[in-house]
Design a protein around this motif. Sequence first.
Motif, PDB file in Angstrom:
ATOM      1  N   ILE A  65     -11.577 -21.832 -32.459  1.00  0.00           N
ATOM      2  CA  ILE A  65     -11.384 -23.025 -31.813  1.00  0.00           C
ATOM      3  C   ILE A  65     -11.036 -22.946 -30.512  1.00  0.00           C
ATOM      4  O   ILE A  65     -11.593 -23.464 -29.226  1.00  0.00           O
ATOM      5  CB  ILE A  65     -10.559 -24.232 -32.677  1.00  0.00           C
ATOM      6  N   ARG A  68     -13.441 -21.276 -28.041  1.00  0.00           N
ATOM      7  CA  ARG A  68     -14.651 -22.190 -27.843  1.00  0.00           C
ATOM      8  C   ARG A  68     -13.950 -22.956 -26.625  1.00  0.00           C
ATOM      9  O   ARG A  68     -14.723 -23.417 -25.732  1.00  0.00           O
ATOM     10  CB  ARG A  68     -14.936 -23.133 -29.063  1.00  0.00           C
ATOM     11  N   ILE A  86     -15.190 -30.523 -28.411  1.00  0.00           N
ATOM     12  CA  ILE A  86     -14.953 -29.625 -29.679  1.00  0.00           C
ATOM     13  C   ILE A  86     -14.916 -30.456 -30.857  1.00  0.00           C
ATOM     14  O   ILE A  86     -15.514 -30.275 -31.849  1.00  0.00           O
ATOM     15  CB  ILE A  86     -14.133 -28.716 -29.522  1.00  0.00           C
ATOM     16  N   GLU A  89     -18.411 -31.895 -31.306  1.00  0.00           N
ATOM     17  CA  GLU A  89     -19.222 -30.790 -32.110  1.00  0.00           C
ATOM     18  C   GLU A  89     -18.939 -30.735 -33.554  1.00  0.00           C
ATOM     19  O   GLU A  89     -19.848 -30.649 -34.490  1.00  0.00           O
ATOM     20  CB  GLU A  89     -18.996 -29.654 -31.476  1.00  0.00           C
TER      21      GLU A  89
END
Length: 113
Positions: A65, A68, A86, A89
């Motif tokens: 995470i 990203r 995030i 998503e």
Amino acid sequence: MVPRDTPGRPDKFDDDDYPAYTMGRAAEMIGATPAFLRALGEARLVTPLRSEGGHRRYSRYQLRIAQRARELVDQGTPVEAACRIIILEDQLEEALRINEELRKDDRRDPPAT
């Protein structure tokens, strides 16, 4: 020595959620600074566990995470916006998974005529 496949004993090496990495090591692994990881914690994107001594410990899942987030920030996205992206998503992925499960159920159980 306890064998790896002992029932009831998860193998920490295979556990994506095991908090194995210190803040310094985690930052090094994703090419960021400890301050970046603290910012992700403040934004509540990644909440590391704490060791008995109070040090932050990160799991492989949390590092994915954070990686990203770093990619988005490197592209010019502010940290807060990257965190929100995030989260969205992740929510979309979960919704798509649930949708697919419901479709499979519908195909298995055709409506009564």
